[in-house]
Design an enzyme around this catalytic site. Sequence first.
Site, PDB file in Angstrom:
ATOM      1  N   GLU A   1      79.982  16.461  31.948  1.00  0.00           N
ATOM      2  CA  GLU A   1      80.675  17.409  32.808  1.00  0.00           C
ATOM      3  C   GLU A   1      82.102  16.933  33.093  1.00  0.00           C
ATOM      4  O   GLU A   1      82.977  17.727  33.450  1.00  0.00           O
ATOM      5  CB  GLU A   1      79.893  17.497  34.125  1.00  0.00           C
TER       6      GLU A   1
ATOM      7  N   SER B   1      72.816  11.131  41.177  1.00  0.00           N
ATOM      8  CA  SER B   1      71.523  10.476  40.925  1.00  0.00           C
ATOM      9  C   SER B   1      71.662   8.977  40.743  1.00  0.00           C
ATOM     10  O   SER B   1      70.771   8.228  41.172  1.00  0.00           O
ATOM     11  CB  SER B   1      70.796  11.104  39.748  1.00  0.00           C
TER      12      SER B   1
ATOM     13  N   ASP C   1      55.520   9.746  33.068  1.00  0.00           N
ATOM     14  CA  ASP C   1      54.303   8.924  33.213  1.00  0.00           C
ATOM     15  C   ASP C   1      54.081   8.495  34.663  1.00  0.00           C
ATOM     16  O   ASP C   1      52.952   8.505  35.162  1.00  0.00           O
ATOM     17  CB  ASP C   1      54.396   7.629  32.385  1.00  0.00           C
TER      18      ASP C   1
ATOM     19  N   GLY D   1      79.308   8.667  35.879  1.00  0.00           N
ATOM     20  CA  GLY D   1      79.389   7.524  36.795  1.00  0.00           C
ATOM     21  C   GLY D   1      78.648   7.803  38.080  1.00  0.00           C
ATOM     22  O   GLY D   1      77.672   8.561  38.081  1.00  0.00           O
TER      23      GLY D   1
ATOM     24  N   ARG E   1      75.795  23.222  38.465  1.00  0.00           N
ATOM     25  CA  ARG E   1      75.170  23.129  37.151  1.00  0.00           C
ATOM     26  C   ARG E   1      74.192  24.261  36.847  1.00  0.00           C
ATOM     27  O   ARG E   1      74.155  24.780  35.738  1.00  0.00           O
ATOM     28  CB  ARG E   1      74.439  21.791  37.075  1.00  0.00           C
TER      29      ARG E   1
ATOM     30  N   TYR F   1      71.998   5.961  29.251  1.00  0.00           N
ATOM     31  CA  TYR F   1      72.668   7.100  28.618  1.00  0.00           C
ATOM     32  C   TYR F   1      73.713   7.749  29.530  1.00  0.00           C
ATOM     33  O   TYR F   1      74.426   8.650  29.112  1.00  0.00           O
ATOM     34  CB  TYR F   1      71.646   8.184  28.263  1.00  0.00           C
ATOM     35  N   ALA F   2      73.742   7.324  30.813  1.00  0.00           N
ATOM     36  CA  ALA F   2      74.624   8.013  31.768  1.00  0.00           C
ATOM     37  C   ALA F   2      76.071   7.941  31.305  1.00  0.00           C
ATOM     38  O   ALA F   2      76.490   6.975  30.674  1.00  0.00           O
ATOM     39  CB  ALA F   2      74.480   7.403  33.160  1.00  0.00           C
ATOM     40  N   GLN F   3      76.807   9.004  31.625  1.00  0.00           N
ATOM     41  CA  GLN F   3      78.195   9.043  31.150  1.00  0.00           C
ATOM     42  C   GLN F   3      79.176   9.046  32.305  1.00  0.00           C
ATOM     43  O   GLN F   3      80.020   8.169  32.429  1.00  0.00           O
ATOM     44  CB  GLN F   3      78.401  10.284  30.274  1.00  0.00           C
TER      45      GLN F   3
ATOM     46  N   ALA G   1      67.523   1.952  38.751  1.00  0.00           N
ATOM     47  CA  ALA G   1      66.729   1.780  39.973  1.00  0.00           C
ATOM     48  C   ALA G   1      65.878   0.513  39.881  1.00  0.00           C
ATOM     49  O   ALA G   1      65.868  -0.315  40.807  1.00  0.00           O
ATOM     50  CB  ALA G   1      65.837   3.003  40.179  1.00  0.00           C
TER      51      ALA G   1
ATOM     52  N   HIS H   1      71.187  20.592  31.819  1.00  0.00           N
ATOM     53  CA  HIS H   1      72.633  20.353  31.698  1.00  0.00           C
ATOM     54  C   HIS H   1      73.192  21.442  30.788  1.00  0.00           C
ATOM     55  O   HIS H   1      72.612  21.740  29.748  1.00  0.00           O
ATOM     56  CB  HIS H   1      72.891  18.958  31.118  1.00  0.00           C
TER      57      HIS H   1
ATOM     58  N   ARG I   1      71.265  19.788  41.803  1.00  0.00           N
ATOM     59  CA  ARG I   1      71.789  18.447  42.126  1.00  0.00           C
ATOM     60  C   ARG I   1      73.287  18.396  41.857  1.00  0.00           C
ATOM     61  O   ARG I   1      73.754  18.831  40.799  1.00  0.00           O
ATOM     62  CB  ARG I   1      71.086  17.386  41.272  1.00  0.00           C
TER      63      ARG I   1
ATOM     64  N   HIS J   1      67.557  17.873  31.627  1.00  0.00           N
ATOM     65  CA  HIS J   1      68.409  16.716  31.895  1.00  0.00           C
ATOM     66  C   HIS J   1      67.883  15.833  33.014  1.00  0.00           C
ATOM     67  O   HIS J   1      67.970  14.615  32.939  1.00  0.00           O
ATOM     68  CB  HIS J   1      69.793  17.260  32.261  1.00  0.00           C
TER      69      HIS J   1
ATOM     70  N   GLU K   1      84.014  16.144  38.629  1.00  0.00           N
ATOM     71  CA  GLU K   1      82.884  16.888  38.051  1.00  0.00           C
ATOM     72  C   GLU K   1      82.613  18.133  38.875  1.00  0.00           C
ATOM     73  O   GLU K   1      83.143  18.287  39.986  1.00  0.00           O
ATOM     74  CB  GLU K   1      81.647  15.987  37.935  1.00  0.00           C
TER      75      GLU K   1
END
Length: 511
Positions: free
Chosen positions: A248, A378, A213, A49, A279, A45-47, A15, A234, A373, A338, A117
Amino acid sequence: MSPYCDVLIIGSGAAGLISAINLANEGFSVLVLTKDAVTESSSSYAQGGVAVPLALGDSPEKHIEDTLRVGQGLADRNVVRFYINSITGYIKILRSWGIPFLGFKNNHIEEKCLGNEAAHSHRRILKIGGDLSGRALMKSLWETACRHPNISISQGTVLVELLKSDNDFCVGGIFQDINNNVFQITAKATILASGGLASLYSKSTSPNVSTGDGIACAHKIGAKIKNLEFIQFHPTALDHPSYFLLSEALRGEGALLYNKLNERFMFDYSPENLELAPRAIVSNAVWREINRTGAVFLDIRHLGEEYIKNKFQGIYECCKHFGYDLANDSVPVTPAAHYAIGGVQVSLESKTSVDGLWAIGEVACTGLHGADRLASNSLLECIVGAFSSTQSIKEFIQQNNDLGKYPQEIDSLEFDFTGIVDTSEIANDLKHRMWKFASFDRKEEHLLYLLDYLEELEGKLPKQISTNPFINQLKNQVLASKLLVKAALSRRESIGTHQVHNINYNVNSFS
Ligand code: FAD
Ligand code: SIN
């Protein structure tokens, strides 16, 4: 680093960086400040996509319906429509920036390259670089941002407080660097892109930086916070201290779940959707089966070594590193915190309730997700939020061109001069309590106990900004946890990711 800029962006995940590049392309001077190294973000860390309705036979309408179904009535239909109808256009822009999306040939997508997924009615997960999409995405964005003449980036620079002007506009923030210096940066517009809070829990797939934060700081200056009780767990993190994510996408290609008695238990929880139920349902089932039988395993061996190594090269290698061979072992899994569905409440233009402050990505509560979600929605939210906030930021800056020019005197701030004491023991203890009392099967008396504990801890911490960064971090951790626990206490019914004790878990609550 100049202490004044047009746009200040807090956080360097997907973002933050997409927003930075886009606003810098518009001619604004952009400063990105980020807590740790740029590699430490959930985005990296996203796997899986990005969910994008590109395949033949798929459509935005189908994607919208899947998103609303998983959100269980709490997603905002207008927001869902806006985000999903916008994503394809923004993917085109990202492709023009050189992001290596997989499967495009002459502007057409090869359907076999799209991932599958849970709870998607179609293959629609657009991958980047391979099966560890986040790494490729972030490498590419980072290279573009670093080359941009209008962007400055400072790593290891932590937001401690947001700043407000006398007329209640957000005008930047107070930061602490790796040498513990505290200083302020002011801006005409401030964007929070500081990610979520899954690391408030001891079991988490997210990096340590995700301690909420941004949510705590926004709350302190009066921004509205929404839906923090909806923490997505997750179902399949490796049951190993790394809590490495087993995407997933593995279940999307056929991986199965077994309990310690070798039973394929998803038949009891979601007979129709099995391992590909939404999920919240799979996570609850895994959690219950671990408690009932002692362990749960993910098994993908039947797909064959060659297939696994080709399709999931990155995940396979990471598992190997942690001592598990996906091609030959069924691997122990556990649910882990997650994703934060809630966060700083924003409008369609990503404006918060405080003028001058925008929030995009996981820190924001846009209304896209609801009570649960849909997988890979995301990164979609990060992308659409980063682009679609631009117009309102431009207009705001045109109307408030002098904002942030006259910072408050930093000398007038009072500091707490506690020396360097290590707060990690307290912080870890808090994470364990959050896992034990505010994850699954939430009980009112446990949440009330947690709230008491948090209030007591808060009372022991200094009110002022500390010269000790660990204390500042702990204060935000405590406040974010408190907001989460209060939100959980105020929602009485079990829905989606928020499951309360004593109400029978209804496996048919999702159809
Ligand atoms: P992040 O990427 O988390 O970035 C936040 C940034 O803010 C970081 O740079 C951090 O250092 C900084 N920051 C935090 N606090 C401060 C502070 N006090 N001061 C300064 N900077 C601060 N979603 C999908 O759609 N598809 C997927 O395949 C997918 N896979 C995932 C896999 C894993 C393991 C995880 C954890 C999440 C996954 N998600 C996925 C979720 C998705 O990755 C995140 O929601 C998304 O990347 C969030 O992006 P962001 O830019 O909002 O925040
Ligand atoms: C995964 O790959 O399982 C994570 C996808 C997501 O969180 O959206």
